[in-house]
Design a protein around this motif. Structure first.
Motif, PDB file in Angstrom:
ATOM      1  N   LYS A 104      -4.222  -2.028  13.165  1.00  0.00           N
ATOM      2  CA  LYS A 104      -5.234  -1.913  12.110  1.00  0.00           C
ATOM      3  C   LYS A 104      -4.949  -2.884  10.969  1.00  0.00           C
ATOM      4  O   LYS A 104      -5.877  -3.338  10.282  1.00  0.00           O
ATOM      5  N   HIS A 125      -7.389  -6.196  11.046  1.00  0.00           N
ATOM      6  CA  HIS A 125      -8.336  -5.530  10.152  1.00  0.00           C
ATOM      7  C   HIS A 125      -9.653  -6.300  10.127  1.00  0.00           C
ATOM      8  O   HIS A 125      -9.711  -7.491  10.442  1.00  0.00           O
ATOM      9  N   ILE A 170      -3.072  -2.504   4.821  1.00  0.00           N
ATOM     10  CA  ILE A 170      -4.429  -2.156   5.258  1.00  0.00           C
ATOM     11  C   ILE A 170      -5.326  -1.946   4.048  1.00  0.00           C
ATOM     12  O   ILE A 170      -6.461  -2.445   3.995  1.00  0.00           O
TER      13      ILE A 170
END
Length: 214
Positions: free
Chosen positions: A17, A21, A196
């Motif tokens: 992630k 992203h 993130i």
């Protein structure tokens, strides 16, 4: 298995992630809005300033050989990194005054406080908190390097370079000199989550209300 590999494995899907992203994917595709990239560069400039202060603070706890190797590697590759950074700032009309006068967004404020906190705890703790940034950006750089957007490919050029790879190898080598412990997973995992958040806040161009770090 090396400590760094265990840490990366233990955060599971969070790592993907982070390095894949939506912000990163849009850079690779060349579709990221320029204003989001501009916002990111300003916040990243502020982050790096605190990160380097944290590194200098944490190095006082480090074995001299490790601190010397990491600091010398960063200094020896600094010119290429600054060349790319200054090129991007110039192309986007970002001045040092604008960087100084722009506040920290909440993600950046929390992330830099997190890094600086671990710089006061010990060397291996700081390495664990710092490694996701440096290591992840090498992977992101290689992923974004062939972007059709010249600004994004130029940004990725340094992070995908052999010079930057040497920085990552020095940091991971130092981290791997310590045995894995659950205590190291806490700062490592938190930093992945902050990375993130950093992308997400930049993609949305969140407000930047925090003007001072205390």
């Amino acid at each position: 298995m090396k400590t760094s590999q265990i840490l990366k494995e233990r955060v599971g899907g969070l790592w993907e992630k982070y390095v894949k992203h939506e912000f990163v994917k849009q850079m690779k595709e060349g579709t990221l809005p320029q204003e989001s990239f501009r916002y990111y560069l300003i916040q990243d400039s502020k982050y790096v300033e605190v990160m380097l202060r944290g590194l200098m603070r944490a190095s006082s706890f480090a074995p001299s050989s490790q601190a010397t190797q990491i600091l010398s590697t960063i200094l020896n590759t600094r010119d290429k990194g600054m060349e790319v950074h200054n090129y991007l700032l110039d192309k986007l009309g970002i001045t040092h005054e604008e960087i100084t006068n722009t506040g920290y967004n909440l993600a950046n404020y929390a992330y830099t406080r997190h890094l600086y906190y671990y710089s006061t705890k010990g060397w291996k703790e700081f390495l664990s908190a710092w490694a996701p940034c440096m290591w992840g950006y090498y992977e992101v750089g290689k992923y974004v390097a062939d972007s059709p957007n010249q600004l994004f490919s130029k940004w990725a050029e340094f992070y995908a370079s052999d010079e930057y790879k040497r920085r990552v190898e020095a940091i991971l080598g130092a981290l791997d000199s310590y045995e894995f412990s659950e205590d190291l997973l806490i700062p490592f995992s938190a930093s992945v989550r902050f990375e993130i958040m950093f992308w997400e806040y930049s993609l949305r161009r969140e407000e930047t209300p925090f003007y001072e770090l205390i």
